[in-house]
Design a protein around this motif. Structure first.
Motif, PDB file in Angstrom:
ATOM      1  N   ARG A 221     -67.067 -17.173  92.089  1.00  0.00           N
ATOM      2  CA  ARG A 221     -68.105 -16.393  92.239  1.00  0.00           C
ATOM      3  C   ARG A 221     -69.479 -17.059  92.028  1.00  0.00           C
ATOM      4  NH1 ARG A 221     -65.075 -12.907  88.517  1.00  0.00           N
ATOM      5  NH2 ARG A 221     -66.405 -13.650  86.806  1.00  0.00           N
TER       6      ARG A 221
ATOM      7  N   GLN B 189     -75.190 -11.020  95.283  1.00  0.00           N
ATOM      8  CA  GLN B 189     -74.917 -11.884  94.317  1.00  0.00           C
ATOM      9  C   GLN B 189     -75.966 -12.099  93.583  1.00  0.00           C
ATOM     10  OE1 GLN B 189     -74.557 -16.287  94.967  1.00  0.00           O
ATOM     11  NE2 GLN B 189     -74.912 -15.729  97.290  1.00  0.00           N
TER      12      GLN B 189
ATOM     13  N   ALA C  50     -66.441  -6.833  96.527  1.00  0.00           N
ATOM     14  CA  ALA C  50     -65.420  -7.152  95.432  1.00  0.00           C
ATOM     15  C   ALA C  50     -64.989  -5.945  94.748  1.00  0.00           C
ATOM     16  CB  ALA C  50     -66.451  -8.073  94.415  1.00  0.00           C
TER      17      ALA C  50
END
Length: 689
Positions: free
Chosen positions: A145, A266, A288
């Motif tokens: 991630r 992100q 996600a």
């Protein structure tokens, strides 16, 4: 043979010795020239191996700039990437990866980010080697991630970071800003070169140089970054991307310098206390966790982050989340914007357009891919606007006030469909000659007024022009007379799309004959498209030495005359022949006396009824590598494919039963080895779609 190690503190006394020298990581041509000047020319069979990341340096180091001596390192493929990763993470090159689908998915994701770069793969694999699954599975997920934060904080990745940072630090100052600017775009985003260059200019990142346009200077900057391997070409020269690892470093430096502020994706949860200059809204984090509850929560977080921001100092706003239309509610507060990029943004309405028309400092405005249906008249108030991109929108026209944009250089138009007839066209108003800065009118504008046609000739900066004569309700003959005169004055044109609306109306009227009256054709043309009946292709087309791509359709020409003009063009690489390019009753024959010296790709587009027969004689089109034939719902016969000795790919498109004979013929040629067995054959059956 003597093996000599070249050090920076040693003076070489090689004399007549035979030597092998390895010089690692040369950064400039000047450095190579200095090294080369100290080496003797003893002609004893000595060899020098140089490594560099810069194309121009590699060519300078090669004899006579010959690419034969240059070895281009390629990224590892998926198999080798996985093998290298496994050997460093699990201590064996054999396929030791644990059979865990979640872990396998994490490995695939990590390797995708590494992009085949051995240094990146080794660095991350070594980091994860101390976190063996299943106990260390959580760490694998964290690395997957957030590789960027691991790069910053974990010493095992410091070597990779140092090398990538070194590449950036070695850039001259003007390229550092252009490189950092790429941190605005999301990870794995394919950046269209033209869009990037225009944004650089609007942001003030491109210096003015005497004798060059800013676009030419920006092209030079882009080429430098490509040659230094800071950015990668993606498919064609028209797109590029930044490697994920390099992007993480650019983001880190941009955030540190308050160059860019990133929200969403992100970067969810980040806050900014200082004045925001460039704001980029990202999406994609919802992927996600696709549950509607979590998606709503994430959007709520993003909205809250925007709501608390002070946006009055923002100079640049970019939206990469198509669903973030709720964030447009504050659009009226962005009063100092120079760049507004809303490409593919959903929910853009009339009230938002009203806010945009009050952003008087705007230089770059992209509404590409949005659902806007009307352009407000007040768009003419944006007196500093340099780029207006309204491609792939629902606009049917532009207001007359656009002619007030006297600093506008790039006006990009098109409808939602890619088909040439989907854009109804902007009927050019009188007064268009005030737009002296115009360099690009890339999609059909329409003229019916001879006064307007005359004014077109006063736009002497035009490099790209798409213009169509409106013949749907009759035609003013003075329009084409003025157009012929105008084309004789357009010395800067590189790209021309010219034709007439109503060209498909039977009987075909030779409206385009006026092209034969052009006295001084635009010699710098690289692309030409002619759409409309013309009795004879002008001889001046054969003098266009820079012409690389030609499209013609509805021209209704004689094939012999057409090919006799085109066959000797020295740089013609791509030829597309579309609907009714040839007169009924004629076959298309590429003769042995028609060499087409550089032609690489030929497209024979769908043309009902004509021609029925395509023939390639021995000696014709010797460098042709790709042949595309669109059968549509018509049967076509082909002969002489075996004479196309450089052919690497054939693509047939059309209804299945109309292509059967051609496909069987091709199979026979391959079995008889009359064409290469390595040829790629692609079939696209339109009735299966």
């Amino acid at each position: 043979m003597d093996l000599v190690l070249l050090g920076t503190s040693r003076y070489l006394c090689l004399g007549t010795s035979r030597y092998l020298i390895l010089i690692d990581d040369v950064w400039s041509i000047a450095a190579w020239d200095m090294i080369r000047s100290k080496l003797p020319s003893s002609n004893c069979g000595s060899r020098i191996i140089v490594t560099t990341r810069i194309d121009t340096v590699a060519k300078a180091c090669s004899d006579a700039n010959d690419d034969y001596y240059i070895h281009h390192m390629k990224p590892l493929d998926d198999k080798d990437s996985k093998q290298l990763f496994a050997s460093k993470a699990f201590g064996s090159a054999g396929n030791p990866c644990p059979k865990d689908e979640h872990l396998s998915a994490a490995i695939d994701s990590i390797l995708r980010k590494c992009g085949g770069l051995p240094l990146a793969i080794v660095s991350i694999a070594r980091l994860l080697s101390s976190y063996k699954p299943p106990e260390g599975k959580e760490m694998w997920k964290i690395v997957e991630r957030s590789i960027g934060s691991q790069m910053e904080n974990n010493p095992t990745l410091e070597g990779m970071r140092q090398i990538l940072t070194l590449s950036y630090n070695h850039l001259p100052h003007h390229l550092k800003a252009c490189m950092m600017y790429l941190s605005i775009f999301p990870e794995d985003y394919m950046v269209v070169k033209d869009r990037l260059l225009k944004r650089w200019i609007a942001e003030g990142l491109i210096a003015e140089k005497r004798g060059l346009t800013q676009m030419e200077v920006a092209e030079g900057y882009f080429s430098e970054l490509i040659s230094k391997s800071m950015i990668d070409r993606a498919g064609t020269e028209e797109r590029c991307r930044v490697h994920d690892m390099m992007l993480e470093i650019m983001v880190s430096k941009s955030l540190e310098a308050n160059f860019v502020s990133l929200v969403g994706g992100q970067y969810e949860g980040m806050s900014y206390d200082t004045a925001i200059r460039r704001l980029s809204i990202h999406g994609g984090a919802e992927g996600a966790d696709s549950s509607s509850k979590n998606m709503a929560a994430r959007r709520g977080t993003k909205n809250a982050a925007i709501k608390g921001m002070m946006v009055r100092h923002v100079r640049s706003l970019s939206m990469f989340d198509p669903e973030a239309h709720s964030l447009l509610t504050r659009l009226g507060e962005f009063t100092l914007l120079r760049v507004l990029d809303l490409e593919d943004c959903k929910g853009l309405g009339e009230k938002h357009m009203s806010c945009i028309c009050r952003m008087y400092l705007l230089r770059f405005l992209s509404l590409k891919g949005t659902e806007i249906t009307v352009m407000p008249r007040r768009i003419g108030d944006l007196e500093h606007l340099q780029t207006l991109d309204v491609r792939e929108t629902c606009l049917k026209d532009l207001p007359e006030t656009v002619k007030k944009l006297e600093k506008l250089e790039h006006l990009l138009l098109s409808g939602k469909s890619n088909r040439w007839f989907s854009w109804i066209g902007w009927m050019l108003p009188q007064g268009i000659n005030k737009m002296k800065a115009l360099r690009q009118l890339n999609r059909a504008v329409v003229i019916h007024d001879d006064k307007v046609a005359k004014e077109i000739g006063e736009l002497d900066q035009l490099q790209e022009l798409a213009i169509y004569v409106d013949t749907r309700k009759g035609m003013n003959p003075k329009v084409v007379e003025e157009l012929a005169c105008c084309l004789s004055k357009m010395y800067s044109l590189r790209w021309l799309d010219i034709g007439n609306f109503g060209c498909g109306k039977w009987p075909f009227s030779p409206i385009m004959n006026f092209l034969g009256e052009v006295e001084t054709p635009p010699r710098l043309l690289q692309y030409l498209r002619i759409c409309g009946h013309i009795e004879r292709l002008p001889d001046w087309v054969g003098s266009l030495n820079d012409l690389a791509k030609l499209d013609i359709l509805w021209t209704y020409l004689k094939c012999v005359q057409l090919f006799n003009v085109l066959c000797r063009l020295p740089n013609l690489k791509n030829l597309s022949l579309g609907a009714y390019f040839i007169r009924k009753g004629e076959d298309m024959v590429a003769g042995r006396s028609q060499p087409f010296p550089q032609l690489k790709e030929l497209t024979l587009g769908y043309s009902p009824e004509v021609p029925e027969f395509y023939r390639f004689e021995e000696g014709s089109m010797q460098k042709l590598e790709k042949l595309v034939v669109d059968f549509g719902d018509q049967c076509k016969r082909l002969a002489g494919i075996e004479h196309l000795t450089s052919l690497k790919e054939i693509q047939y498109n059309g209804v299945r039963n109309k292509m059967n004979d051609a496909v069987l013929q091709l199979d026979g040629l391959i079995k008889e080895r009359r064409v290469s067995e390595q040829i790629t054959v692609r079939l696209r059956f339109e009735d299966d779609m």
